[in-house]
Design a protein around this motif. Structure first.
Motif, PDB file in Angstrom:
ATOM      1  N   PRO A  90       5.951   5.766   0.490  1.00 46.74           N
ATOM      2  CA  PRO A  90       6.316   5.756   1.311  1.00 46.74           C
ATOM      3  C   PRO A  90       5.743   6.914   1.341  1.00 46.74           C
ATOM      4  O   PRO A  90       4.846   6.456   2.400  1.00 46.74           O
ATOM      5  N   ALA A  91       6.287   8.273   1.668  1.00 49.36           N
ATOM      6  CA  ALA A  91       5.678   9.729   2.135  1.00 49.36           C
ATOM      7  C   ALA A  91       4.088   9.341   1.782  1.00 49.36           C
ATOM      8  O   ALA A  91       3.850   9.942   3.298  1.00 49.36           O
ATOM      9  N   GLN A  92       3.797   9.454   0.434  1.00 45.05           N
ATOM     10  CA  GLN A  92       2.548   9.086   0.209  1.00 45.05           C
ATOM     11  C   GLN A  92       1.311   8.874   1.068  1.00 45.05           C
ATOM     12  O   GLN A  92       0.082   8.278   1.780  1.00 45.05           O
ATOM     13  N   LYS A  93       2.359   7.373   1.484  1.00 43.24           N
ATOM     14  CA  LYS A  93       1.321   6.106   2.203  1.00 43.24           C
ATOM     15  C   LYS A  93       1.347   6.332   4.219  1.00 43.24           C
ATOM     16  O   LYS A  93       0.307   6.355   4.549  1.00 43.24           O
ATOM     17  N   ALA A  94       2.721   6.825   3.961  1.00 42.49           N
ATOM     18  CA  ALA A  94       2.684   7.702   5.320  1.00 42.49           C
ATOM     19  C   ALA A  94       1.787   8.526   5.787  1.00 42.49           C
ATOM     20  O   ALA A  94       1.270   8.740   6.831  1.00 42.49           O
ATOM     21  N   SER A  95       1.661   9.688   4.953  1.00 42.94           N
ATOM     22  CA  SER A  95       1.150  10.200   4.697  1.00 42.94           C
ATOM     23  C   SER A  95      -0.850   9.797   4.566  1.00 42.94           C
ATOM     24  O   SER A  95      -1.389  10.725   5.876  1.00 42.94           O
TER      25      SER A  95
END
Length: 239
Positions: free
Chosen positions: A31-36
């Protein structure tokens, strides 16, 4: 564009760019990578709309690396201030040019459009064309109506559309741009109009979003679906 807004935008984009170049593959699993990635994508689109499409991604990444690593910054603060000021000036000049071009093109468009068969020009300068007639009631300025619409610039570019979203909207007749206030009160429920709205009856010299330059003539396909029952509105509000 304010200097702090530009600086914040650059910082956000750099979260994605930091530590990688155009040849580096990026994993988009957590999720963090996608949000980034989403942050970078959205800000990149925003910056491109504002003429900021020549940012150096490697320089952005270097700035983040130096800040995170607490290294000595490669440019002095006064140099950075000067650079931001230059970009801000460029952005303002670009917006001024777009505004002037929109004003000139809009006046020419309305002059030619007003000569077309079926197009009516009111005393205010609003132009409209009846696409579909109906015999329903007409709304008053105090009413709330349900409409479907699609808004375009004079070059045909769509900037907003309830039709695309697949959901009509409710709105107060007196709470919209002047061109809509006048146009809605000309319509009968069930009718479809095409409104050609001069900039002074729309947003004027203000730009409500990057997709609508200042001084733009706006073209709306507008369908009046219904007038809300005031008694029902009060009952709903009380719940």
């Amino acid at each position: 564009m304010k200097q702090h807004r530009l600086a914040a935008a650059v910082a956000l984009v750099s979260l994605v760019l930091a530590g990688c170049d155009s040849q580096t593959s990026v994993e988009l699993k957590t999720p963090a990578q996608k949000a980034s990635y989403g942050i970078g994508l959205n800000m990149g689109k925003s910056l491109a709309q504002e003429g900021m499409d020549d940012l150096d991604s490697k320089a952005v990444a270097q700035g983040i690396e130096d800040a995170v690593g607490k290294k000595e910054q490669k440019l002095k603060d006064d140099e950075l201030i000067e650079a931001f000021a230059a970009l801000q000036k460029r952005a303002e000049e670009r917006l001024t040019k777009m505004s002037e071009e929109a004003s000139t093109a809009g006046k020419k468009f309305l002059e030619e459009n007003g000569k077309k068969a079926g197009v009516v020009t009111t005393a205010s300068g609003l132009q409209y064309e009846v696409i579909k007639k109906a015999d329903g009631p007409q709304p008053k300025a105090t009413d709330v109506v349900t409409v479907h619409y699609e808004g375009k610039l004079i070059d045909g570019k769509v900037f907003d559309s309830s039709v695309e979203r697949g959901s009509p909207i409710d709105l107060p007749v007196s709470g919209v741009i002047p061109g809509w206030v006048e146009g809605l009160q000309l319509m009968h429920v069930g009718e479809k109009y095409k409104l050609y709205i001069p900039s002074e009856l729309a947003y004027g010299a203000q730009s409500p979003s990057p997709s609508i330059p200042a001084n733009s003539v706006l073209v709306f396909d507008l369908e009046l679906l219904g007038i809300k029952d005031p008694a029902k509105q009060e009952a709903d509000a009380a719940q």
